[in-house]
Write a protein that holds these residues in place. Structure first.
Motif, PDB file in Angstrom:
ATOM      1  N   GLU A  74       0.768  -1.557  -0.108  1.00 58.04           N
ATOM      2  CA  GLU A  74      -0.682  -0.416  -0.271  1.00 58.04           C
ATOM      3  C   GLU A  74       0.601   1.082  -0.117  1.00 58.04           C
ATOM      4  OE1 GLU A  74      -2.131  -1.172   3.184  1.00 58.04           O
ATOM      5  OE2 GLU A  74      -3.527  -1.844   3.073  1.00 58.04           O
ATOM      6  N   SER A  75       2.095   1.338   0.350  1.00 54.55           N
ATOM      7  CA  SER A  75       2.441   2.122   0.530  1.00 54.55           C
ATOM      8  C   SER A  75       3.375   3.093  -0.708  1.00 54.55           C
ATOM      9  CB  SER A  75       4.345   1.753   1.422  1.00 54.55           C
ATOM     10  OG  SER A  75       3.972   1.805   2.954  1.00 54.55           O
ATOM     11  N   GLY A  82      16.337  -0.785 -11.285  1.00 54.43           N
ATOM     12  CA  GLY A  82      16.296  -2.352 -10.112  1.00 54.43           C
ATOM     13  C   GLY A  82      14.993  -2.715 -11.671  1.00 54.43           C
ATOM     14  N   ILE A  83      14.742  -3.874 -11.164  1.00 52.81           N
ATOM     15  CA  ILE A  83      13.242  -4.451 -12.152  1.00 52.81           C
ATOM     16  C   ILE A  83      12.594  -4.910 -10.856  1.00 52.81           C
ATOM     17  CG2 ILE A  83      15.485  -4.949 -13.840  1.00 52.81           C
ATOM     18  CD1 ILE A  83      15.183  -8.230 -12.679  1.00 52.81           C
ATOM     19  N   GLN A  84      12.439  -5.312  -9.755  1.00 48.40           N
ATOM     20  CA  GLN A  84      11.291  -5.378  -9.121  1.00 48.40           C
ATOM     21  C   GLN A  84      10.242  -4.773  -8.432  1.00 48.40           C
ATOM     22  OE1 GLN A  84      11.519  -8.895  -7.769  1.00 48.40           O
ATOM     23  NE2 GLN A  84      13.859  -9.478  -8.501  1.00 48.40           N
ATOM     24  N   LYS A  85       9.179  -4.885  -9.036  1.00 50.64           N
ATOM     25  CA  LYS A  85       7.807  -4.059  -9.095  1.00 50.64           C
ATOM     26  C   LYS A  85       7.047  -4.592  -7.391  1.00 50.64           C
ATOM     27  CE  LYS A  85       7.261  -3.799 -13.848  1.00 50.64           C
ATOM     28  NZ  LYS A  85       6.355  -4.497 -14.804  1.00 50.64           N
ATOM     29  N   THR A  86       7.744  -3.567  -5.934  1.00 42.37           N
ATOM     30  CA  THR A  86       7.692  -3.270  -5.168  1.00 42.37           C
ATOM     31  C   THR A  86       6.401  -3.164  -4.180  1.00 42.37           C
ATOM     32  OG1 THR A  86       8.853  -5.419  -4.429  1.00 42.37           O
ATOM     33  CG2 THR A  86       7.863  -4.365  -2.225  1.00 42.37           C
ATOM     34  N   GLY A  87       5.407  -2.360  -3.962  1.00 42.83           N
ATOM     35  CA  GLY A  87       5.003  -1.089  -3.501  1.00 42.83           C
ATOM     36  C   GLY A  87       3.991  -0.735  -4.737  1.00 42.83           C
TER      37      GLY A  87
END
Length: 213
Positions: A74-75, A82-87
């Motif tokens: 949710e943040s 980078g490549i990771q889709k976090t948040g």
């Protein structure tokens, strides 16, 4: 212990730059999780600067430790390379050359947070510094990315820095960050616990506090 940490966080002033110093063998996910929970309970917006996929590392560590990670999804996140889709990614900066990075970051930040109070956790900042080509670039990065926000009363920033990494790559960088930070929190291993120490603070009531978490 949690109540004491929350009281410490409540005593931080808007506009502060808080440096969280730790080594690579000191787990930081517990404090990160606590700060996010505290911000959420107080109704503050949360912004995470995710540099070179560091947020995903924190998320996986939190999962393994049994900590809830929904708040990360949710943040709001400003992602720098980078490549990771976090948040909830609200902006992506693919280039690390300082003028472009700084201009783009300012645009994203002002678009979302110009009128709101925000707790800003910066993860992986040391990676920008150790990939710099020279000491001049390190200094320029500090001048453009850290110093303009000191005293900005809509933000409290937490920079998580693994000191043993930075000291090995650019020994001069850490003292420069320390000198501009208003509060320095140091995390050390103490057996199975973590020793939480405030080694610098503009608030005399906070300066010198030590806790085991």
């Amino acid at each position: 212990m949690i109540e004491m940490l929350e009281r410490i966080l409540d005593n931080l002033k808007w506009g502060e730059t808080v440096l969280v110093e730790h080594s690579t063998y000191t787990p930081t996910s517990k404090l990160f999780h606590l700060i996010l929970n505290w911000a959420k309970e107080r109704g503050y917006l949360i912004l995470i600067d995710d540099i070179l996929d560091t947020l995903n590392v924190y998320k996986q560590h939190m999962k393994i430790a049994g900590l809830e990670t929904k708040m990360l999804d949710e943040s709001k996140v400003i992602k720098i390379r980078g490549i990771q889709k976090t948040g909830n990614i609200i902006g992506y900066i693919s280039r690390s050359d300082i003028p472009v990075l700084n201009k783009r970051y300012q645009e994203i930040f002002e678009n979302y947070f110009n009128r709101e109070r925000v707790i800003n956790c910066v993860l992986g900042y040391e990676k920008l510094l150790i990939t710099s080509g020279s000491k001049e670039e390190v200094l320029q990065n500090l001048i453009t990315q850290v110093m303009p926000f000191i005293g900005f009363e809509k933000r409290i920033a937490f920079y998580y820095i693994p000191t043993n990494v930075l000291e090995r790559a650019f020994p001069e960088a850490l003292p420069l960050i320390e000198s501009v930070s208003t509060t320095i929190i140091k995390l050390d291993k103490a057996g199975k616990n973590i020793l939480f120490s405030i080694v610098k603070s503009i608030d005399n009531e906070l300066d010198g506090i030590e806790l085991r978490i």
